[in-house]
Write a protein that holds these residues in place. Structure first.
Motif, mmCIF file in Angstrom:
data_model
loop_
_atom_site.group_PDB
_atom_site.id
_atom_site.type_symbol
_atom_site.label_atom_id
_atom_site.label_comp_id
_atom_site.label_asym_id
_atom_site.label_seq_id
_atom_site.Cartn_x
_atom_site.Cartn_y
_atom_site.Cartn_z
ATOM 1 N N ARG A 55 -103.163 54.799 31.129
ATOM 2 C CA ARG A 55 -102.679 55.736 30.117
ATOM 3 C C ARG A 55 -103.824 56.288 29.287
ATOM 4 N NH1 ARG A 55 -98.420 51.914 29.782
ATOM 5 N NH2 ARG A 55 -99.332 50.796 28.056
ATOM 6 N N GLU A 59 -100.768 59.494 25.717
ATOM 7 C CA GLU A 59 -99.640 58.842 26.386
ATOM 8 C C GLU A 59 -99.251 57.551 25.674
ATOM 9 O OE1 GLU A 59 -100.424 60.333 30.951
ATOM 10 O OE2 GLU A 59 -101.586 58.651 30.157
ATOM 11 N N GLU A 60 -100.232 56.792 25.241
ATOM 12 C CA GLU A 60 -99.940 55.542 24.528
ATOM 13 C C GLU A 60 -99.284 55.824 23.185
ATOM 14 O OE1 GLU A 60 -99.843 51.366 23.797
ATOM 15 O OE2 GLU A 60 -99.807 52.646 25.556
#
Length: 73
Positions: A55, A59-60
């Motif tokens: 990721r 995205e995290e």
């Protein structure tokens, strides 16, 4: 995650929050030169853990944001 009530005030590139329980928190962009003892943890998180999970930071962030949203429902 902790929920707090209070007042947000702009502070440079970040903000300060004065909470109703008498605390004050300041959130600013991370500068490894200002916080070298934290830098190694963030570097590990980015270059070791995030990459091993496949990721990006974005995205995290979205993954965590969704998790928090579910907690608050």
């Amino acid at each position: 995650m902790r929920c707090r009530e209070g007042v947000f005030v702009a502070a440079g590139d970040g903000f300060t929050m004065s909470t109703t329980d008498g605390r004050e928190m300041t959130v600013v962009p991370f500068d490894p030169r200002a916080y070298p003892d934290v830098g190694s943890s963030i570097t590990w998180f980015e270059f070791e853990w995030l990459r091993s999970e496949g990721r990006t930071w974005l995205e995290e962030r979205e993954r965590v944001r969704e998790r928090i949203r579910r907690e608050l429902e």
